[in-house]
Scaffold this motif. Structure first.
Motif, PDB file in Angstrom:
ATOM      1  N   PRO A 132      32.331  46.143  72.574  1.00  0.00           N
ATOM      2  CA  PRO A 132      33.366  46.625  71.651  1.00  0.00           C
ATOM      3  C   PRO A 132      33.002  46.342  70.193  1.00  0.00           C
ATOM      4  O   PRO A 132      32.392  45.320  69.880  1.00  0.00           O
ATOM      5  CB  PRO A 132      34.600  45.821  72.059  1.00  0.00           C
ATOM      6  N   THR A 133      33.400  47.248  69.324  1.00  0.00           N
ATOM      7  CA  THR A 133      33.238  47.043  67.883  1.00  0.00           C
ATOM      8  C   THR A 133      34.563  47.202  67.135  1.00  0.00           C
ATOM      9  O   THR A 133      34.677  46.774  65.995  1.00  0.00           O
ATOM     10  CB  THR A 133      32.209  48.029  67.295  1.00  0.00           C
ATOM     11  N   GLY A 134      35.551  47.833  67.754  1.00  0.00           N
ATOM     12  CA  GLY A 134      36.853  48.022  67.133  1.00  0.00           C
ATOM     13  C   GLY A 134      37.930  47.249  67.876  1.00  0.00           C
ATOM     14  O   GLY A 134      37.847  47.045  69.095  1.00  0.00           O
ATOM     15  N   ILE A 135      38.930  46.808  67.138  1.00  0.00           N
ATOM     16  CA  ILE A 135      40.028  46.039  67.722  1.00  0.00           C
ATOM     17  C   ILE A 135      41.067  47.013  68.255  1.00  0.00           C
ATOM     18  O   ILE A 135      41.757  47.700  67.487  1.00  0.00           O
ATOM     19  CB  ILE A 135      40.628  45.088  66.673  1.00  0.00           C
ATOM     20  N   CYS A 136      41.156  47.094  69.592  1.00  0.00           N
ATOM     21  CA  CYS A 136      42.061  48.064  70.211  1.00  0.00           C
ATOM     22  C   CYS A 136      42.281  47.673  71.671  1.00  0.00           C
ATOM     23  O   CYS A 136      41.628  46.773  72.196  1.00  0.00           O
ATOM     24  CB  CYS A 136      41.470  49.477  70.136  1.00  0.00           C
ATOM     25  N   TRP A 137      43.203  48.398  72.306  1.00  0.00           N
ATOM     26  CA  TRP A 137      43.423  48.210  73.738  1.00  0.00           C
ATOM     27  C   TRP A 137      43.659  49.561  74.375  1.00  0.00           C
ATOM     28  O   TRP A 137      43.945  50.551  73.682  1.00  0.00           O
ATOM     29  CB  TRP A 137      44.581  47.253  74.001  1.00  0.00           C
ATOM     30  N   ALA A 138      43.517  49.597  75.699  1.00  0.00           N
ATOM     31  CA  ALA A 138      43.657  50.874  76.399  1.00  0.00           C
ATOM     32  C   ALA A 138      43.849  50.608  77.885  1.00  0.00           C
ATOM     33  O   ALA A 138      43.539  49.526  78.390  1.00  0.00           O
ATOM     34  CB  ALA A 138      42.426  51.749  76.178  1.00  0.00           C
ATOM     35  N   TYR A 139      44.344  51.623  78.568  1.00  0.00           N
ATOM     36  CA  TYR A 139      44.398  51.599  80.020  1.00  0.00           C
ATOM     37  C   TYR A 139      43.115  52.223  80.563  1.00  0.00           C
ATOM     38  O   TYR A 139      42.738  53.328  80.174  1.00  0.00           O
ATOM     39  CB  TYR A 139      45.618  52.367  80.524  1.00  0.00           C
ATOM     40  N   GLU A 140      42.441  51.495  81.441  1.00  0.00           N
ATOM     41  CA  GLU A 140      41.258  52.001  82.154  1.00  0.00           C
ATOM     42  C   GLU A 140      40.271  52.696  81.210  1.00  0.00           C
ATOM     43  O   GLU A 140      39.942  53.880  81.370  1.00  0.00           O
ATOM     44  CB  GLU A 140      41.692  52.950  83.283  1.00  0.00           C
ATOM     45  N   ASN A 141      39.800  51.958  80.210  1.00  0.00           N
ATOM     46  CA  ASN A 141      38.879  52.513  79.210  1.00  0.00           C
ATOM     47  C   ASN A 141      37.907  51.406  78.805  1.00  0.00           C
ATOM     48  O   ASN A 141      38.287  50.448  78.136  1.00  0.00           O
ATOM     49  CB  ASN A 141      39.673  53.013  78.005  1.00  0.00           C
ATOM     50  N   ARG A 142      36.644  51.566  79.176  1.00  0.00           N
ATOM     51  CA  ARG A 142      35.660  50.517  78.931  1.00  0.00           C
ATOM     52  C   ARG A 142      35.050  50.565  77.532  1.00  0.00           C
ATOM     53  O   ARG A 142      34.154  49.770  77.229  1.00  0.00           O
ATOM     54  CB  ARG A 142      34.552  50.567  79.994  1.00  0.00           C
ATOM     55  N   THR A 143      35.498  51.460  76.683  1.00  0.00           N
ATOM     56  CA  THR A 143      35.056  51.411  75.288  1.00  0.00           C
ATOM     57  C   THR A 143      35.983  50.547  74.437  1.00  0.00           C
ATOM     58  O   THR A 143      35.672  50.252  73.284  1.00  0.00           O
ATOM     59  CB  THR A 143      34.978  52.824  74.676  1.00  0.00           C
ATOM     60  N   SER A 144      37.125  50.152  74.996  1.00  0.00           N
ATOM     61  CA  SER A 144      38.095  49.368  74.236  1.00  0.00           C
ATOM     62  C   SER A 144      37.786  47.879  74.338  1.00  0.00           C
ATOM     63  O   SER A 144      37.120  47.416  75.267  1.00  0.00           O
ATOM     64  CB  SER A 144      39.516  49.632  74.748  1.00  0.00           C
ATOM     65  N   ALA A 145      38.280  47.113  73.377  1.00  0.00           N
ATOM     66  CA  ALA A 145      38.070  45.661  73.382  1.00  0.00           C
ATOM     67  C   ALA A 145      38.898  44.987  74.460  1.00  0.00           C
ATOM     68  O   ALA A 145      38.476  43.993  75.052  1.00  0.00           O
ATOM     69  CB  ALA A 145      38.420  45.078  72.010  1.00  0.00           C
ATOM     70  N   ILE A 146      40.091  45.517  74.703  1.00  0.00           N
ATOM     71  CA  ILE A 146      40.962  45.019  75.771  1.00  0.00           C
ATOM     72  C   ILE A 146      41.297  46.185  76.683  1.00  0.00           C
ATOM     73  O   ILE A 146      41.779  47.228  76.231  1.00  0.00           O
ATOM     74  CB  ILE A 146      42.250  44.397  75.201  1.00  0.00           C
ATOM     75  N   ARG A 147      41.017  45.995  77.956  1.00  0.00           N
ATOM     76  CA  ARG A 147      41.238  47.046  78.951  1.00  0.00           C
ATOM     77  C   ARG A 147      42.261  46.563  79.971  1.00  0.00           C
ATOM     78  O   ARG A 147      42.191  45.417  80.435  1.00  0.00           O
ATOM     79  CB  ARG A 147      39.913  47.362  79.644  1.00  0.00           C
ATOM     80  N   ILE A 148      43.199  47.440  80.318  1.00  0.00           N
ATOM     81  CA  ILE A 148      44.115  47.166  81.417  1.00  0.00           C
ATOM     82  C   ILE A 148      43.595  47.953  82.609  1.00  0.00           C
ATOM     83  O   ILE A 148      43.707  49.185  82.644  1.00  0.00           O
ATOM     84  CB  ILE A 148      45.565  47.583  81.080  1.00  0.00           C
TER      85      ILE A 148
END
Length: 446
Positions: free
Chosen positions: A316-332
């Protein structure tokens, strides 16, 4: 008594190692003949407080108040709950006794990373909550016998396959003897190693450690696993490294952390019966996002760490979250709502597992305490979005950690001071070295 019984059941063990994790996760301790083990178990052992605050070379921190200003005073090191375990990578039968540091008057030493995690876990306990943690351990197998690093020759084929092979059974089978011995050793050491896969890097693999409702034990498992993998690889004639990015042209190694929280009845408080999760899940996400910039130094503690954190390289390079997304810093992650959890994807494989869990769980706790709400989850490619950025240089990360108000809610003043002094000293001396010289230092240490 159980610790003494372990040695009596293993009369072949002639020596023990007593070891604690320093701020870089390096084992620091002593070799002790078995006949003196009872004394260590009952009374502990002693070495200077400053030993847990050495730099990556094992040198004192020049301006640390722990050294000359205080007469380099001793701490008292006592066995952790883990007790004795074998060290299967050594030729002679040997036992390891993990220890942690206390002050002379019995107070926990705030400069010990295991105590930093203990403090966060106790704050959850006061709320009636228990973190359940699982960790994904990525590492490289490396032939470092020549001028350039390369993948080792396969003991099965006698060939050196110079290609990344994501989820390749052939790549796993090429080092079957190593992995068989590694899993046997995990059984002996009671490390819950689960699935192994080959990863996207050259000679890169990942082994998952099973979820555990004791965060201290989960960090112990990760620390011991790193020690074991590196030792077992050397026994097989090559190196294993958790450094963030040994090869410029291939993805680096991460250490992804999954966690949920259970209440006193054993219920997952992130589970709302559906795919979205509860308010408490969102509060935890928001807390992790708020602290992410300032805690990057924990997730990327070395010069080489920042070579991994570039766009499009599976970090990750950006501060973000997401559902089922491996480009995000935090993934649910998706899947059963009963296992609803948060995956924190920022850290490299080169981290100290105790500080890593303290930073992640501590950040989530602040979000829960403040009932913080996150921004909307992202969709699509996080690298293509205009997002707040994770620090991409070591110096910026050091300053952010040092000047952070939120870190003061997670770590003690002594821990913050010691870690910052260590990293500033390492930055100063690493700046004088070539990239190849840095790789030599990090390969076996982190």
């Amino acid at each position: 008594m159980m610790m003494k019984n372990w040695l009596r059941k293993h009369p072949e063990v002639r020596t023990i190692r007593v070891a604690a994790a320093d701020l870089n996760g390096q084992p620091r301790g002593k070799r002790v003949p078995t006949r003196f083990a009872d004394k260590v178990v009952e009374d502990g052992t002693r070495f200077p407080l400053s030993v847990l605050n050495l730099d990556i070379w094992g040198e004192d921190i020049d301006d640390s108040p722990l050294v000359f200003d205080s007469g380099d005073a001793d701490g008292v090191l006592k066995p952790t709950e883990r007790g004795f375990m074998p060290m299967p990578w050594l030729e002679a039968p040997t036992a390891l006794l993990p220890i942690w540091m206390f002050r002379e008057d019995g107070r926990p030493y705030d400069g010990d990373p295991r105590h930093a995690l203990r403090s966060v876990v106790e704050r959850f306990k006061a709320l009636g909550l228990t973190p359940v943690v699982a960790m994904e351990m990525e590492f490289f197998l490396i032939d470092d016998s020549g001028r350039n690093l390369q993948v080792p020759v396969s003991p099965r084929s006698g060939k050196r396959r110079k290609a990344a092979e994501t989820l390749s059974i052939r790549a796993l089978d090429a080092f079957d003897t190593f992995f068989t011995d590694l899993y046997d050793a995990c059984e002996e050491m009671d490390i819950p190693a689960d699935t192994a896969i080959s990863e996207a890097g050259l000679g890169q693999f990942e082994i998952n450690l099973m979820h555990c409702d004791d965060a201290l034990r989960a960090a112990d498992d990760a620390w011991l696993f790193k020690m074991l993998v590196k030792g077992m690889a050397r026994k097989h004639g090559f190196a294993a490294s958790f450094m963030a990015k040994p090869y410029e042209d291939y993805a680096g190694s991460g250490l992804h952390t999954h966690f949920s929280l259970i209440d006193k009845d054993g219920k997952n408080v992130f589970d709302d019966g559906g795919p979205k999760g509860t308010d408490m899940l969102r509060h935890a996400v928001a807390g992790c996002m708020r602290a992410m910039h300032d805690s990057t130094l924990i997730f990327a503690p070395h010069w080489n760490s920042y070579d991994r954190m570039v766009p499009g390289a599976h970090a990750p390079t950006g501060i973000c979250w997401a559902y089922e997304n491996r480009t995000s810093a935090i993934r649910i992650p998706s899947g059963s709502h009963k296992a609803r959890r948060l995956e924190h994807r920022v850290a490299g494989g080169d981290v100290n597992p105790y500080l890593l869990l303290a930073a992640i769980l501590g950040a989530a706790l602040t979000g829960i305490e403040d009932q913080l709400e996150p921004p909307a989850p992202i969709t699509g490619n996080a690298y293509a979005l205009d997002l707040p950025r994770i620090p991409d240089t070591w110096g910026v990360a050091i300053d952010a950690f040092d000047n952070s108000d939120i870190m003061k809610r997670i770590f003690s003043p002594e821990m913050i001071r010691n870690f910052v002094l260590t990293k500033r000293q390492e930055l100063f001396y690493m700046d004088e070295l070539t990239p190849d010289e840095r790789v030599v230092i990090y390969l076996d240490t982190v």
